[in-house]
Design a protein around this motif. Structure first.
Motif, PDB file in Angstrom:
ATOM      1  N   UNK A  16       0.896  -1.211   0.066  1.00  0.00           N
ATOM      2  CA  UNK A  16      -0.252  -0.440   0.029  1.00  0.00           C
ATOM      3  C   UNK A  16       0.772   1.248   0.002  1.00  0.00           C
ATOM      4  N   UNK A  17       2.031   1.474   0.749  1.00  0.00           N
ATOM      5  CA  UNK A  17       2.811   2.388   0.818  1.00  0.00           C
ATOM      6  C   UNK A  17       3.420   2.411  -0.522  1.00  0.00           C
ATOM      7  N   UNK A  18       3.971   1.427  -1.058  1.00  0.00           N
ATOM      8  CA  UNK A  18       4.538   1.606  -2.328  1.00  0.00           C
ATOM      9  C   UNK A  18       3.753   2.131  -3.511  1.00  0.00           C
ATOM     10  N   UNK A  19       2.479   1.932  -3.484  1.00  0.00           N
ATOM     11  CA  UNK A  19       1.469   2.400  -4.313  1.00  0.00           C
ATOM     12  C   UNK A  19       1.450   3.935  -4.329  1.00  0.00           C
ATOM     13  N   UNK A  20       1.391   4.473  -2.883  1.00  0.00           N
ATOM     14  CA  UNK A  20       1.152   5.780  -2.487  1.00  0.00           C
ATOM     15  C   UNK A  20       2.401   6.442  -3.047  1.00  0.00           C
ATOM     16  N   UNK A  21       3.384   6.035  -2.636  1.00  0.00           N
ATOM     17  CA  UNK A  21       4.711   6.514  -3.223  1.00  0.00           C
ATOM     18  C   UNK A  21       4.846   6.810  -4.814  1.00  0.00           C
ATOM     19  N   UNK A  22       4.264   5.864  -5.415  1.00  0.00           N
ATOM     20  CA  UNK A  22       4.278   5.934  -6.944  1.00  0.00           C
ATOM     21  C   UNK A  22       3.296   6.893  -7.441  1.00  0.00           C
ATOM     22  N   UNK A  23       2.391   7.138  -6.689  1.00  0.00           N
ATOM     23  CA  UNK A  23       1.376   7.806  -7.027  1.00  0.00           C
ATOM     24  C   UNK A  23       1.657   9.411  -6.565  1.00  0.00           C
ATOM     25  N   UNK A  24       2.602   9.603  -5.864  1.00  0.00           N
ATOM     26  CA  UNK A  24       3.148  10.999  -5.185  1.00  0.00           C
ATOM     27  C   UNK A  24       3.445  11.775  -6.573  1.00  0.00           C
ATOM     28  N   UNK A  25       3.790  13.168  -6.126  1.00  0.00           N
ATOM     29  CA  UNK A  25       4.143  14.230  -7.037  1.00  0.00           C
ATOM     30  C   UNK A  25       5.602  14.194  -7.461  1.00  0.00           C
ATOM     31  N   UNK A  26       6.380  13.190  -6.859  1.00  0.00           N
ATOM     32  CA  UNK A  26       7.851  13.102  -6.912  1.00  0.00           C
ATOM     33  C   UNK A  26       8.136  11.880  -7.754  1.00  0.00           C
ATOM     34  N   UNK A  27       8.896  12.221  -8.660  1.00  0.00           N
ATOM     35  CA  UNK A  27       9.336  11.148  -9.684  1.00  0.00           C
ATOM     36  C   UNK A  27      10.707  10.293  -8.855  1.00  0.00           C
ATOM     37  N   UNK A  28      10.498   8.943  -8.648  1.00  0.00           N
ATOM     38  CA  UNK A  28      11.485   8.304  -7.851  1.00  0.00           C
ATOM     39  C   UNK A  28      11.862   7.188  -8.997  1.00  0.00           C
ATOM     40  N   UNK A  29      13.077   7.249  -9.142  1.00  0.00           N
ATOM     41  CA  UNK A  29      13.825   6.226 -10.062  1.00  0.00           C
ATOM     42  C   UNK A  29      13.587   4.852  -9.699  1.00  0.00           C
ATOM     43  N   UNK A  30      13.747   4.460  -8.467  1.00  0.00           N
ATOM     44  CA  UNK A  30      13.655   2.921  -7.722  1.00  0.00           C
ATOM     45  C   UNK A  30      13.099   2.813  -6.366  1.00  0.00           C
ATOM     46  N   UNK A  31      12.374   2.013  -6.298  1.00  0.00           N
ATOM     47  CA  UNK A  31      11.545   1.780  -4.995  1.00  0.00           C
ATOM     48  C   UNK A  31      11.894   0.260  -4.424  1.00  0.00           C
ATOM     49  N   UNK A  32      12.719   0.333  -3.386  1.00  0.00           N
ATOM     50  CA  UNK A  32      13.080  -0.983  -2.784  1.00  0.00           C
ATOM     51  C   UNK A  32      12.155  -1.297  -1.589  1.00  0.00           C
ATOM     52  N   UNK A  33      12.016  -2.593  -1.415  1.00  0.00           N
ATOM     53  CA  UNK A  33      11.148  -3.005  -0.199  1.00  0.00           C
ATOM     54  C   UNK A  33      12.088  -4.126   0.533  1.00  0.00           C
ATOM     55  N   UNK A  34      11.591  -4.048   1.792  1.00  0.00           N
ATOM     56  CA  UNK A  34      12.152  -5.265   2.544  1.00  0.00           C
ATOM     57  C   UNK A  34      11.319  -5.508   3.895  1.00  0.00           C
ATOM     58  N   UNK A  35      11.221  -6.572   4.748  1.00  0.00           N
ATOM     59  CA  UNK A  35      10.224  -6.844   5.773  1.00  0.00           C
ATOM     60  C   UNK A  35      10.757  -6.686   7.141  1.00  0.00           C
ATOM     61  N   UNK A  36      12.140  -6.474   7.469  1.00  0.00           N
ATOM     62  CA  UNK A  36      12.596  -5.941   8.835  1.00  0.00           C
ATOM     63  C   UNK A  36      13.826  -5.128   8.506  1.00  0.00           C
ATOM     64  N   UNK A  37      14.120  -4.812   9.760  1.00  0.00           N
ATOM     65  CA  UNK A  37      15.534  -3.936  10.035  1.00  0.00           C
ATOM     66  C   UNK A  37      16.751  -4.610   9.481  1.00  0.00           C
ATOM     67  N   UNK A  38      17.038  -5.871   9.598  1.00  0.00           N
ATOM     68  CA  UNK A  38      18.226  -6.549   9.332  1.00  0.00           C
ATOM     69  C   UNK A  38      18.264  -6.346   7.690  1.00  0.00           C
ATOM     70  N   UNK A  39      17.349  -6.774   7.111  1.00  0.00           N
ATOM     71  CA  UNK A  39      17.315  -6.599   5.382  1.00  0.00           C
ATOM     72  C   UNK A  39      17.587  -5.200   5.145  1.00  0.00           C
ATOM     73  N   UNK A  40      16.761  -4.283   5.785  1.00  0.00           N
ATOM     74  CA  UNK A  40      17.115  -2.959   5.517  1.00  0.00           C
ATOM     75  C   UNK A  40      18.462  -2.405   5.669  1.00  0.00           C
TER      76      UNK A  40
END
Length: 484
Positions: A16-40
């Motif tokens: 859901x956050x990914x969709x909001x970010x993509x629909x924002x007014x900011x052009x973002x070249x790459x969106x990364x995702x992970x599920x915990x602090x270690x991966x981040x």
């Protein structure tokens, strides 16, 4: 914005956050995702992230611990923390650790859009300022490496200015050709262009090793010894130039500078002058063979790279000085040849150099032959004017100047604008008109005086040219004088 990271253990919320970010007014070249602090944290160590949106409560490593660990990174992202109403204490702790924004769940699209727009504006402004600062810094470094007469005070001032920005550890300087665009996006590497428009790269051994395998793999590169401190930068730069010349001459992609004291073979001081003297003659092949031998010896470490480049430059300059008034040179091509190190290696360069020499050689020969032909035709014209009263024809005249009959015919018409027969006819009739006007000689005698043995033939030619017979011409001239 280049890269944004979303850290959230619940998949649906993360998407859901990914969709909001993509629909924002900011052009973002790459969106990364992970599920915990270690991966981040692993991702943040591998790539540069501009903005990180993270949840607070996650398994393995929660958001607060992740934020604390991030503070040790050299490139820290702007951090947006997301949490529920009952996690206020977490929010306070997060803000203490340098979190930029704190958003309560459920997340509102307008809220996240406003935050991203604001952060992006600040990032762009920082990027613009950083670019200006980098340009100033690069100018200072260029001044240091290029200025032979830099003072101790200037060195000290630059050293002080770059004390926190320049390499704290040891580094190398390398120079490479700039025939192609060089794209290096690495903040740990300094890339400049020197006065000759060659790329100068300053990097530590690890980064340079990576560049040689990737960005620099198609370049010809000269590399200095290892240096330390900004004071040694110019020395490293000069070493890289020498190494680059060696790489070029020996036709190897990379050459490292080494202290050595070779006893090179010499090249005669008058080689370039002798080469130019034979230019335009059949003996130029011998000079080209000698130059090719000099290149071969330089390639095999018998003649210094500097001497090969010096001789080549002398030949080009003296050719221009000697022949530019005679033939037209393509100055763009000449200027490219005058700067060999912009080419990949000496094999590529001298192949083009020899082709250019042979083309210019042919132009010189053609121009000389054209000049010589004009001189011969000029001699032929003088001969015709002096001997028009004799039994002249094209064979007689072409033999007189030793020129092929057909070639004479073509060159004579180009030079005079008339073919041989009409040119001779014009000279004879012009002279006959003078004699008819200024003397009382008989027409028969005049016809013989201008080269016609047959009076009838003369009268026929005269009338075809003047429209009247010789007798009528003389009569009209006399009548005109009486009426005048």
């Amino acid at each position: 914005m280049k890269r944004l990271l979303i850290v959230e253990d619940e998949k649906l919320i993360r998407q859901g956050i990914n969709v909001m970010v993509k629909r924002s007014d900011v052009n973002i070249e790459e969106i990364l995702e992970c599920k915990n602090g270690e991966e981040a944290y692993k991702i943040l160590n591998d790539v540069k992230v501009d903005v990180m949106i993270t949840d607070v409560r996650m398994p393995k490593m929660d958001g607060i611990e992740l934020v604390k660990k991030i503070q040790n990174l050299e490139d820290k992202p702007q951090i947006i923390v997301v949490s529920g109403y009952d996690e206020f204490n977490y929010a306070v702790e997060a803000l203490r650790q340098g979190v930029r924004e704190y958003i309560l769940k459920p997340i509102e699209r307008e809220k996240i859009n406003a935050i991203l727009v604001k952060i992006n504006e600040e990032l762009e402004d920082k990027k613009a300022k950083s670019s200006v600062i980098k340009q100033i810094e690069n100018q200072q470094l260029k001044y240091l490496i290029l200025n032979q007469k830099i003072t101790e005070e200037e060195i000290y001032a630059i050293e002080k200015q770059f004390s926190t920005l320049f390499f704290k550890e040891r580094y190398l300087v390398c120079q490479c050709n700039s025939s192609m665009d060089l794209n290096i996006h690495n903040e740990k590497v300094i890339v400049l262009k020197d006065a000759d428009d060659y790329f100068v790269i300053i990097a530590d051994e690890e980064e340079l090793s990576s560049l040689l395998k990737n960005e620099l793999k198609n370049y010809s590169v000269g590399i200095s010894k290892v240096h330390e401190g900004i004071r040694e930068l110019r020395e490293g730069y000069l070493e890289s130039i020498h190494a680059r010349k060696e790489a070029f001459v020996k036709c190897v992609p990379v050459c490292y500078y080494q202290d050595k004291d070779y006893k090179y073979e010499t090249v005669p001081d008058n080689f370039a002058d002798h080469f130019v003297q034979l230019f335009g003659t059949a003996k130029i092949d011998g000079s080209l063979s000698k130059l090719s031998r000099i290149q071969y010896n330089a390639k095999n470490n018998k003649i210094s790279p500097e001497k090969l480049l010096e001789v080549t430059e002398q030949i080009l300059i003296r050719l221009i000085e000697t022949y530019q008034r005679i033939i037209e040179f393509d100055m763009m091509e000449f200027n490219k040849l005058k700067d060999p190190l912009h080419y990949k290696d000496s094999d590529e360069y001298f192949s083009l150099f020899f082709q250019w020499i042979r083309r210019m050689q042919q132009v010189i020969i053609d121009e000389f032959n054209d000049y010589r032909n004009k001189e011969k035709i000029n001699t032929a014209v003088r001969y015709i004017h002096e001997n028009y009263s004799k039994n002249l024809n094209m064979a007689v005249v072409s033999n007189y100047i030793s020129m092929n009959y057909s070639l004479f015919s073509l060159n004579f018409k180009e030079y005079t604008g008339m073919n041989f027969v009409n040119y001779l006819k014009k000279i004879r009739i012009d002279e006959a008109k003078k004699l008819l006007q200024d003397t009382e000689e008989k027409v028969l005698d005049i016809s013989q005086a201008v080269g016609y043995d047959n009076e009838k033939s003369f009268m026929k030619v005269f009338k075809s040219v003047c429209g009247v017979s010789p007798t009528e011409y003389r009569k009209n001239i006399h009548m005109g004088k009486k009426n005048g």
